[in-house]
Enzyme design. Structure first.
Site, mmCIF file in Angstrom:
data_model
loop_
_atom_site.group_PDB
_atom_site.id
_atom_site.type_symbol
_atom_site.label_atom_id
_atom_site.label_comp_id
_atom_site.label_asym_id
_atom_site.label_seq_id
_atom_site.Cartn_x
_atom_site.Cartn_y
_atom_site.Cartn_z
ATOM 1 C CG ASP A 107 -6.869 2.497 -2.118
ATOM 2 O OD1 ASP A 107 -5.975 1.874 -2.724
ATOM 3 O OD2 ASP A 107 -6.748 3.679 -1.757
ATOM 4 C CG HIS A 108 -3.640 1.227 0.303
ATOM 5 N ND1 HIS A 108 -2.321 0.862 0.126
ATOM 6 C CD2 HIS A 108 -3.820 2.321 -0.467
ATOM 7 C CE1 HIS A 108 -1.735 1.699 -0.716
ATOM 8 N NE2 HIS A 108 -2.633 2.599 -1.091
ATOM 9 C CD GLU A 172 1.902 -0.405 -1.400
ATOM 10 O OE1 GLU A 172 2.707 0.396 -0.896
ATOM 11 O OE2 GLU A 172 0.690 -0.163 -1.505
ATOM 12 C CD GLU A 180 -4.475 6.589 0.580
ATOM 13 O OE1 GLU A 180 -4.854 7.449 -0.215
ATOM 14 O OE2 GLU A 180 -3.968 5.515 0.231
ATOM 15 C CG HIS A 224 -0.229 7.026 0.624
ATOM 16 N ND1 HIS A 224 -0.067 5.833 1.282
ATOM 17 C CD2 HIS A 224 -0.690 6.703 -0.607
ATOM 18 C CE1 HIS A 224 -0.420 4.835 0.491
ATOM 19 N NE2 HIS A 224 -0.804 5.344 -0.664
ATOM 20 C CG HIS A 263 -0.440 2.989 -4.533
ATOM 21 N ND1 HIS A 263 -0.641 2.019 -3.583
ATOM 22 C CD2 HIS A 263 -1.208 2.635 -5.592
ATOM 23 C CE1 HIS A 263 -1.489 1.120 -4.045
ATOM 24 N NE2 HIS A 263 -1.838 1.465 -5.272
ATOM 25 C CB SER A 266 -0.549 14.004 -3.921
ATOM 26 O OG SER A 266 -1.811 13.395 -3.989
ATOM 27 C CG ASN A 285 -4.262 4.293 -6.021
ATOM 28 O OD1 ASN A 285 -4.581 3.712 -7.053
ATOM 29 N ND2 ASN A 285 -4.190 3.686 -4.857
ATOM 30 C CB THR A 288 -3.853 13.889 -1.224
ATOM 31 O OG1 THR A 288 -3.493 12.759 -0.428
ATOM 32 C CG2 THR A 288 -3.529 15.170 -0.467
#
Length: 402
Positions: A107-108, A172, A180, A224, A263, A266, A285, A288
């Site tokens: 990830d990131h 990105e 995050e 995020h 991304h 949530s 993604n 959370t």
């Protein structure tokens, strides 16, 4: 029309199989849940959910997650890379037994975390040299905090290194808000939360010259973390504008020439997710919500069995009754896993990846920790050497007679 089962095998997939999976998702308008994992327990929960949902899945690890897998008691400069590789090896050991396709992803990775990225790529290159495929199937570079030109230029250089191994690159452009895993964009200019079509096309233009295995996380107001619906303004329709602009610029017959990633999902409404997927999002993604689910499973167990968890001996059924069957980690960790399984299955449903791949029997499954590349038999090599020597001798004799 071929089913996904006919196109990609179960277990960890890499290279062309990853591209085939993502193309299938884009064509059939579904996205694959990509869940952050920090342990073998959370990874197993994701695999179980995918099997129960008959869905492909992406297991991803962050920089902090990798360090946690190694162990917080170990202080090492390469802890994130070491732990990330360890998690990948665990998943490779068990994935085929779950009978669904799995993509291993990191990830990131911000600019300050590039040593972590380098460590994983080194592991990929070593695995590739020995077994003909990379350890991971995909990696993400998140250089969105840097100027666009620098962001794209660094991605280009890393992509050149990844293409020979057929590793997918996710990048990105435009910033996902919130915080995050140490990347904090809580106070960013709101305008930067919306990527323009021109920015997306600039990425496509640069990376498509090198290879076709890449995706773009374009911001459309994403944040995020968790938030109440209405507190964040998402504009997933902007993703359609990115597709239309790039389609026009390259003259593509494909209405969705770009692979897009979502991304900060949530708190998103079902409609927002559906709109994003319709416009070419093939991966979303999830972190959370699954973090909360894992904890909530444990919380509910503790609440229900509280009086059995106050000592090794003694509970409401008797002062001398043992409590081992309640505090055994396999019991309460399993409750956390079960709650996480349920939440990942919800994501499979919302992203329409459910029932896209019929989980296959694990009777013939084997760990995917490396099958050495086939090399010619020593006997063949010796025979070939002898043949070459004979031909060379004959040529030399022929030339000496002239």
């Amino acid at each position: 029309m071929a089913s996904l089962n006919d196109l990609v095998p179960p277990g960890v997939i890499t290279g062309d199989d990853v591209l085939t999976l993502f193309e299938h998702a884009r064509t059939h308008k579904y996205a694959i849940p990509a869940v952050n994992c920090t342990s073998s327990s959370t990874a197993n929960a994701v695999l179980e959910a995918a099997r129960k949902s008959n869905s492909p899945v992406i297991i991803q690890v962050s920089n902090g997650g990798g360090s946690f897998v190694l162990g917080k008691g170990v202080k090492h400069a390469d802890s994130a890379a070491i732990g990330s590789v360890a998690l990948a090896m665990h998943v490779r050991s068990v994935a085929k037994y779950y009978g669904i396709p799995v993509v291993l992803h990191s990830d990131h990775c911000a600019k300050s975390l590039l040593p972590w990225f380098d460590g994983m790529l080194k592991a990929d290159e070593e695995f590739f040299a020995n077994y003909g495929e990379p350890l991971f199937g995909s990696h993400m570079l998140d250089l969105s905090e840097e100027p666009d030109d620098e962001n794209i230029a660094i991605c280009v250089e890393y992509f050149k290194r990844m293409v020979p191994m057929k590793i997918w690159l996710e990048m990105e452009i435009g910033i996902t808000g919130g915080e995050e895993d140490g990347v904090n964009n809580e106070h960013v200019d709101p305008e930067k939360l919306y990527t323009s079509p021109e920015q997306v096309y600039a990425v496509y233009q640069a990376l498509s010259k090198i290879g076709d295995m890449f995706s773009i996380a374009a911001a459309f107001g994403n944040v995020h973390g968790v938030y109440k619906p209405g507190n964040v303004v998402l504009s997933p329709e902007k993703l359609g504008q990115h597709q239309e602009y790039t389609k026009k610029m390259i003259g593509s017959p494909n209405p969705k020439p770009i692979f897009l990633v979502m991304h900060g999902g949530s708190g998103s409404t079902d409609k927002e997710i559906q709109t994003a997927v319709e416009h070419g999002v093939i991966k979303m993604n999830i972190d959370t919500d699954t973090q909360w689910a894992y904890w909530d499973g444990l919380r509910a167990f503790e609440k229900d069995k509280h009086d059995f968890l106050q000592g090794q001996i003694g509970n409401p059924t008797g002062a001398d009754k043992p409590n081992k069957k309640f505090y055994d980690p396999r019991v309460w960790i399993r409750k956390a896993e079960e709650a996480m399984v349920d939440r990942v299955m919800v994501s499979c449903d919302k992203l329409s990846s459910k029932d896209k791949y019929t989980a296959v029997s694990s009777d013939d499954a084997v760990p995917q920790i490396g099958t050495p590349k086939k090399t010619p038999s020593p006997i063949i090599l010796v025979a070939a050497g002898a043949l070459v020597g004979t031909v060379a001798t004959m040529l030399m004799k022929a030339m000496s007679k002239k």
